[in-house]
Design a protein around this motif. Structure first.
Motif, PDB file in Angstrom:
ATOM      1  N   GLY A 211     -37.609 -39.169  66.322  1.00  0.00           N
ATOM      2  CA  GLY A 211     -36.831 -40.125  67.093  1.00  0.00           C
ATOM      3  C   GLY A 211     -36.248 -39.479  68.331  1.00  0.00           C
TER       4      GLY A 211
ATOM      5  N   VAL B 124     -28.672 -39.515  69.080  1.00  0.00           N
ATOM      6  CA  VAL B 124     -30.063 -39.351  68.648  1.00  0.00           C
ATOM      7  C   VAL B 124     -30.640 -38.119  69.335  1.00  0.00           C
TER       8      VAL B 124
ATOM      9  N   CYS C  70     -36.194 -44.290  72.588  1.00  0.00           N
ATOM     10  CA  CYS C  70     -36.238 -44.115  71.126  1.00  0.00           C
ATOM     11  C   CYS C  70     -37.560 -44.590  70.534  1.00  0.00           C
TER      12      CYS C  70
ATOM     13  N   ASN D 233     -39.307 -45.303  63.885  1.00  0.00           N
ATOM     14  CA  ASN D 233     -38.182 -44.721  63.151  1.00  0.00           C
ATOM     15  C   ASN D 233     -37.272 -45.871  62.709  1.00  0.00           C
TER      16      ASN D 233
ATOM     17  N   LYS E 175     -34.246 -46.166  61.490  1.00  0.00           N
ATOM     18  CA  LYS E 175     -32.874 -46.173  61.991  1.00  0.00           C
ATOM     19  C   LYS E 175     -32.832 -46.601  63.455  1.00  0.00           C
ATOM     20  N   GLU E 176     -33.763 -46.066  64.244  1.00  0.00           N
ATOM     21  CA  GLU E 176     -33.768 -46.406  65.665  1.00  0.00           C
ATOM     22  C   GLU E 176     -34.281 -47.825  65.904  1.00  0.00           C
TER      23      GLU E 176
ATOM     24  N   LEU F 256     -31.323 -49.913  65.499  1.00  0.00           N
ATOM     25  CA  LEU F 256     -30.465 -49.749  66.675  1.00  0.00           C
ATOM     26  C   LEU F 256     -30.957 -50.563  67.860  1.00  0.00           C
ATOM     27  N   MET F 257     -32.229 -50.413  68.195  1.00  0.00           N
ATOM     28  CA  MET F 257     -32.750 -51.000  69.431  1.00  0.00           C
ATOM     29  C   MET F 257     -32.776 -52.530  69.418  1.00  0.00           C
TER      30      MET F 257
ATOM     31  N   PHE G 246     -26.879 -51.280  71.493  1.00  0.00           N
ATOM     32  CA  PHE G 246     -27.839 -50.270  71.926  1.00  0.00           C
ATOM     33  C   PHE G 246     -28.449 -50.650  73.269  1.00  0.00           C
TER      34      PHE G 246
END
Length: 420
Positions: free
Chosen positions: A331, A361, A387, A391, A393-394, A397-398, A403
């Motif tokens: 990431g 990150v 990112c 991934n 987690k990302e 987020l995105m 984010f």
């Protein structure tokens, strides 16, 4: 007993039906672009899982699908990476073996899938991109290791054209390039006839004040074009490129999230922030469309994006993307540049430094790459990978406004600092 027999017979019929409908590989293609990125594409009749691994000097792409009878057992390949590939039928799955001629850097290959597209007749595809060893940064001494080696910017099939090898579906096709590079410097040096730039324009920059009252430096490049690199952001012309779009979804997350939608959302936010700071901002696309138009080749689509920046005599060009990798744990942010002017690297550093210092990150750094849209455009340009959609987690987020807004703000701040 009769009832049990009928139930057993029904179960067998259902099993045979499932087997008959199992995913099957119908073709294996390959392609190479001018950056020598090798792409292998496996056409499959239905959704299929895949895995990639190294076995000594052989790169293996395993696809959970049967090998069709029409698919050959091997194919010749013309690349610095490999001379051939082998398609091995393992019964319930198939392995595409690529014997490599050179040792790869870590994470220098990446696989992903492209969904079936009934509108265009494109099948489900498993794609493997392999990038050769890269040169070092000029002046830094650090190797330009690329984490996922995504050739940018399109997932569309490539039309036949003379600059792309047969069987290609490579993303960074350069069919729009002219074969003559008439390089002219401010000191009127002789042409060096390089064959790697578009439209036979120059790559030489001249940075000097126009007059004593103007603090902006003007860089003369590609004939009559010019761009400003300092003096504040107010009045500067900036072109923003939201990666992918239309028929090209880009990378796809595990929940179906498409890269093209995330990049467009963030790009619109960057535009709004920059305009509030006084910049004049253009976008290569403002909706979910192909920039060139439907059924375009890679070269046509990528050049169409470049053309937007050139049309408005932009001072910079920023392309926004979401990264992806077969390694689900990888990431972070990264920013790519091509050193065609004295300012591409400086622009990349300003944006990457802002992102790296303000997010929890990984900082994957500034990297050099031969991506079409940053290499074939005259003004300083960068491509930002915001990112990894692979991934989990990302990915979470995105998709969030926090984010997206923060990423947009930091990119805008990096751009503003570049002009300071």
């Amino acid at each position: 007993m009769r009832k049990i027999f009928l139930l057993t017979l029904l179960a067998c019929c259902m099993l045979l039906g499932a087997v008959a409908q199992a995913a099957q590989i119908t073709d294996v293609k390959w392609g190479v672009n001018k950056a020598d990125v090798l792409r292998i594409v496996v056409d499959v009749t239905d959704t299929a899982g895949y895995a990639v691994d190294m076995e000594g000097d052989t790169l293996n792409l395993t696809v959970n699908a049967d090998k069709g009878a029409q698919v050959p057992h091997s194919k010749a390949v013309k690349s610095s990476l490999a001379d051939s590939l082998k398609i091995v039928d393992k019964g319930s799955y198939t392995v595409v073996r690529v014997p490599l001629k050179q040792r790869l850097l870590e994470k220098s290959y990446k696989a992903f899938v492209l969904k079936k597209d009934p509108a265009t007749g494109r099948p489900f595809r498993v794609v493997l991109d392999v990038t050769p060893r890269q040169a070092s940064y000029s002046g830094s001494g650090a190797a330009t290791t690329v984490v996922s080696n995504r050739p940018v910017v399109s997932n569309r099939p490539t039309k036949n054209n003379s600059s792309i090898k047969k069987n290609t579906v490579i993303k960074t096709s350069t069919a729009a390039d002219k074969k003559a590079d008439k390089k002219k410097s401010s000191s009127k040096k002789k042409n060096d006839n390089k064959k790697n730039t578009a439209a036979a324009k120059t790559e030489t920059t001249v940075n000097k004040p126009v007059n004593k009252s103007d603090t902006d430096k003007l860089a003369v490049i590609k004939g009559n074009g010019r761009f400003r690199t300092s003096g504040g952001i107010d009045g500067k012309i900036i072109t923003l490129d939201a990666g992918h779009g239309g028929s090209d979804p880009g990378a796809i997350g595990s929940d179906g999230t498409k890269e093209k939608n995330i990049t467009l959302s963030i790009t619109k936010m960057v535009k709004e922030i920059l305009e509030q700071k006084g910049a004049k901002v253009y976008m290569t696309r403002t909706t979910d469309v192909d920039v060139f138009g439907p059924n375009a080749s890679d070269a046509e689509e990528l050049q169409a994006r470049v053309n937007v920046g050139e049309k408005y005599n932009s001072d910079m060009f920023v392309s926004l993307h979401i990264n992806s990798s077969v390694n689900k744990n990888v990431g972070g942010f990264s920013t790519y540049y091509y050193p065609k002017t004295d300012n591409d690297l400086r622009l990349a550093k300003n944006i990457q430094n802002k992102l790296a210092a303000n997010f929890g990150v990984d900082d994957l750094g500034v990297r050099q790459a031969n991506f079409y849209v940053i290499k074939r455009i005259s003004m300083p340009a960068v491509l930002v990978e915001m990112c990894f959609i692979s991934n989990e987690k990302e990915l979470t987020l995105m998709k969030g406004q926090w984010f997206q807004k923060k990423t947009a703000r930091l990119i805008a701040e990096g751009i503003e600092k570049y002009f300071a």
